[in-house]
Design a protein around this motif. Structure first.
Motif, mmCIF file in Angstrom:
data_model
loop_
_atom_site.group_PDB
_atom_site.id
_atom_site.type_symbol
_atom_site.label_atom_id
_atom_site.label_comp_id
_atom_site.label_asym_id
_atom_site.label_seq_id
_atom_site.Cartn_x
_atom_site.Cartn_y
_atom_site.Cartn_z
ATOM 1 N N UNK A 27 -9.710 12.351 -2.576
ATOM 2 C CA UNK A 27 -8.920 11.548 -1.628
ATOM 3 C C UNK A 27 -9.380 10.087 -1.599
ATOM 4 N N UNK A 28 -10.437 9.746 -2.370
ATOM 5 C CA UNK A 28 -11.036 8.408 -2.233
ATOM 6 C C UNK A 28 -10.038 7.275 -2.453
ATOM 7 N N UNK A 29 -9.334 7.340 -3.569
ATOM 8 C CA UNK A 29 -8.455 6.229 -3.911
ATOM 9 C C UNK A 29 -7.385 5.998 -2.816
ATOM 10 N N UNK A 30 -6.746 7.094 -2.394
ATOM 11 C CA UNK A 30 -5.725 6.965 -1.341
ATOM 12 C C UNK A 30 -6.343 6.527 -0.014
ATOM 13 N N UNK A 31 -7.553 7.038 0.260
ATOM 14 C CA UNK A 31 -8.201 6.665 1.513
ATOM 15 C C UNK A 31 -8.488 5.174 1.558
ATOM 16 N N UNK A 32 -8.885 4.623 0.407
ATOM 17 C CA UNK A 32 -9.148 3.175 0.363
ATOM 18 C C UNK A 32 -7.854 2.405 0.694
ATOM 19 N N UNK A 33 -6.736 2.888 0.164
ATOM 20 C CA UNK A 33 -5.462 2.241 0.501
ATOM 21 C C UNK A 33 -5.235 2.276 2.011
ATOM 22 N N UNK B 272 -11.804 -1.272 -8.320
ATOM 23 C CA UNK B 272 -11.681 -0.115 -9.200
ATOM 24 C C UNK B 272 -13.066 0.456 -9.528
ATOM 25 N N UNK B 273 -14.000 -0.448 -9.808
ATOM 26 C CA UNK B 273 -15.354 -0.026 -10.159
ATOM 27 C C UNK B 273 -16.003 0.713 -8.978
ATOM 28 N N UNK B 274 -15.835 0.168 -7.793
ATOM 29 C CA UNK B 274 -16.441 0.794 -6.618
ATOM 30 C C UNK B 274 -15.856 2.180 -6.358
ATOM 31 N N UNK B 275 -14.546 2.325 -6.582
ATOM 32 C CA UNK B 275 -13.917 3.635 -6.406
ATOM 33 C C UNK B 275 -14.543 4.639 -7.385
ATOM 34 N N UNK B 276 -14.804 4.195 -8.603
ATOM 35 C CA UNK B 276 -15.444 5.075 -9.598
ATOM 36 C C UNK B 276 -16.830 5.520 -9.126
ATOM 37 N N UNK B 277 -17.596 4.560 -8.628
ATOM 38 C CA UNK B 277 -18.922 4.914 -8.101
ATOM 39 C C UNK B 277 -18.816 5.949 -6.991
ATOM 40 N N UNK B 278 -17.863 5.729 -6.102
ATOM 41 C CA UNK B 278 -17.709 6.644 -4.964
ATOM 42 C C UNK B 278 -17.375 8.049 -5.435
ATOM 43 N N UNK B 279 -16.490 8.121 -6.428
ATOM 44 C CA UNK B 279 -16.080 9.436 -6.927
ATOM 45 C C UNK B 279 -17.243 10.126 -7.612
ATOM 46 N N UNK C 161 0.845 -1.206 0.000
ATOM 47 C CA UNK C 161 0.000 0.000 0.000
ATOM 48 C C UNK C 161 0.876 1.250 0.000
ATOM 49 N N UNK C 162 1.979 1.195 0.735
ATOM 50 C CA UNK C 162 2.898 2.336 0.766
ATOM 51 C C UNK C 162 3.430 2.609 -0.647
ATOM 52 N N UNK C 163 3.810 1.550 -1.334
ATOM 53 C CA UNK C 163 4.279 1.710 -2.721
ATOM 54 C C UNK C 163 3.242 2.417 -3.585
ATOM 55 N N UNK C 164 2.002 1.961 -3.448
ATOM 56 C CA UNK C 164 0.915 2.555 -4.239
ATOM 57 C C UNK C 164 0.736 4.027 -3.889
ATOM 58 N N UNK C 165 0.778 4.315 -2.580
ATOM 59 C CA UNK C 165 0.567 5.693 -2.129
ATOM 60 C C UNK C 165 1.706 6.599 -2.577
ATOM 61 N N UNK C 166 2.918 6.056 -2.586
ATOM 62 C CA UNK C 166 4.053 6.861 -3.052
ATOM 63 C C UNK C 166 3.877 7.149 -4.543
ATOM 64 N N UNK C 167 3.421 6.138 -5.286
ATOM 65 C CA UNK C 167 3.236 6.322 -6.735
ATOM 66 C C UNK C 167 2.139 7.338 -7.037
ATOM 67 N N UNK C 168 1.053 7.290 -6.251
ATOM 68 C CA UNK C 168 -0.079 8.176 -6.567
ATOM 69 C C UNK C 168 0.007 9.520 -5.852
ATOM 70 N N UNK C 169 0.818 9.580 -4.814
ATOM 71 C CA UNK C 169 0.929 10.822 -4.045
ATOM 72 C C UNK C 169 -0.161 10.892 -2.990
#
Lengths: 235, 235
Positions: A185-191, B173-180, A108-116
């Motif tokens: 912030x959704x994507x990062x929050x899910x991480x 991924x799909x759920x994140x799209x819905x949330x956004x 997850x850290x890797x992903x967060x570093x990649x996405x910011x």
């Protein structure tokens, strides 16, 4: 049938295997701490190190399991010795899963570093750190209980598990609020939700380990018991 | 040391314990299917039934584990018999965890019924159903492999695990799209993320069970191996 060991050699084998469980425990405990540290410091190199060590933890599980089978087949243990060996088998499965949780956090850290990481998520990262301190303390206490076959310490682990769960629930609620306030912030929050979940599970594994300690000492299987029932069992 | 059993009584004990593992497996498989059905039909009563059965699954784990210890202490098995008993111990731990995942799904259904599922989340619920069919098929195949000690079937389970993981990733991924798109769906979507994760883990437990089958038959611990390496091991 006697509970006494037939040979000092057997005693050595048992204590040897216990030390290796503790060594494995120390390793995965450090991995969890490092993974959370990698998150707090946004340190990709540290995350990579956690992932590299996963291999070693897996290897330890396989080796200890193999030695367990050999000892059971050769020594034909009964009573408390057999319970200890069965408990070791369950303990290392749990410790390996702690290593998996650390690896999940590191990924997850890797992903967060990649996405910011959005700056407003700094605060929940602080909360995650607190949750991880509780979980690591719980794991350490369970390992201590295992080292000394101390049922009181084991009981303490079971008593404190609710606290980690409550911390997770609070964090989840907070992250949902952040997501609602700012959908970016959704994507990062899910991480971060998955990180929080992984830490909560470290607490669960510590609990399983503590239950194994009670099983060795008391011969009672206290899984799925209430804390009150376990208290009665270890009296 | 001979691989032959000393008595038909022992054979009966071994086959008795295997049947109970399969019975437990059938039970948790049904629980997962019911929990997902409860989600699709928004059926709180069915979700409650899944939660009631959790107790029975836990009880079965404890009983089988106790009988295992008794058999090991009394029969002092070696070679393949000992491997079978060790594999049973790991198998039931995995099956109990499948029951836990079913309970997690059932609790998410309760929450979703209480909060109301936004109509636009109907579609991902359909996807969850598909993911669960893959995971349940995998679990059933692993149980079949266990019943017949069939390494080829076990290998098939390992080969198909990627598919469940990919399904989970797509769903997330799909759920994140819905949330956004609609932040009002965030809270319910998070519940669905946890359901998707629980289903993915059912697949992981099926995989662990399959690895235990290979261990019994071949005596090789294939955990943490690549699928290719496992294929070579079961040749």
């Amino acid at each position: 049938m006697s509970d006494k060991h037939l040979s000092t050699q057997f005693d050595n084998e048992l204590s040897g295997i216990s030390s290796r469980v503790l060594e494995m425990g120390g390793l995965v405990e450090a991995q969890v701490a490092q993974a959370v540290q990698a998150l707090a410091a946004f340190d990709g190199e540290l995350a990579a190190q956690v992932l590299r060590e996963e291999e070693r933890v897996n290897q330890m599980e396989v080796e200890i399991d193999r030695d367990l089978s050999t000892i059971i087949a050769r020594r034909q243990p009964t009573a408390r010795d057999l319970r200890l060996l069965i408990a070791v088998s369950k303990a290392i499965a749990n410790l390996e899963r702690v290593g998996d949780e650390a690896a999940r956090i590191a990924r997850a850290v890797d992903k967060l570093i990649a996405s910011g990481l959005p700056s407003r998520l700094r605060l929940p990262v602080g909360d995650l750190r607190f949750e991880s301190e509780l979980a690591i303390a719980s794991l350490r206490r369970a390992l201590d209980a295992f080292a000394r076959l101390d049922t009181q310490q084991a009981l303490e682990v079971l008593k404190h598990d609710d606290q980690i769960d409550a911390e997770f629930d609070g964090l989840l609620r907070k992250l949902v609020t952040y997501m609602m306030e700012d959908p970016r912030t959704i994507s990062s929050s899910i991480d971060l939700v998955f990180v929080a979940k992984a830490i909560e599970r470290v607490g669960d594994h510590a609990k399983n380990l503590a239950e194994a300690v009670i099983y060795v000492v008391k011969g009672t299987d206290v899984r799925h018991h209430t804390v009150q029932a376990v208290e009665d069992a270890v009296k």
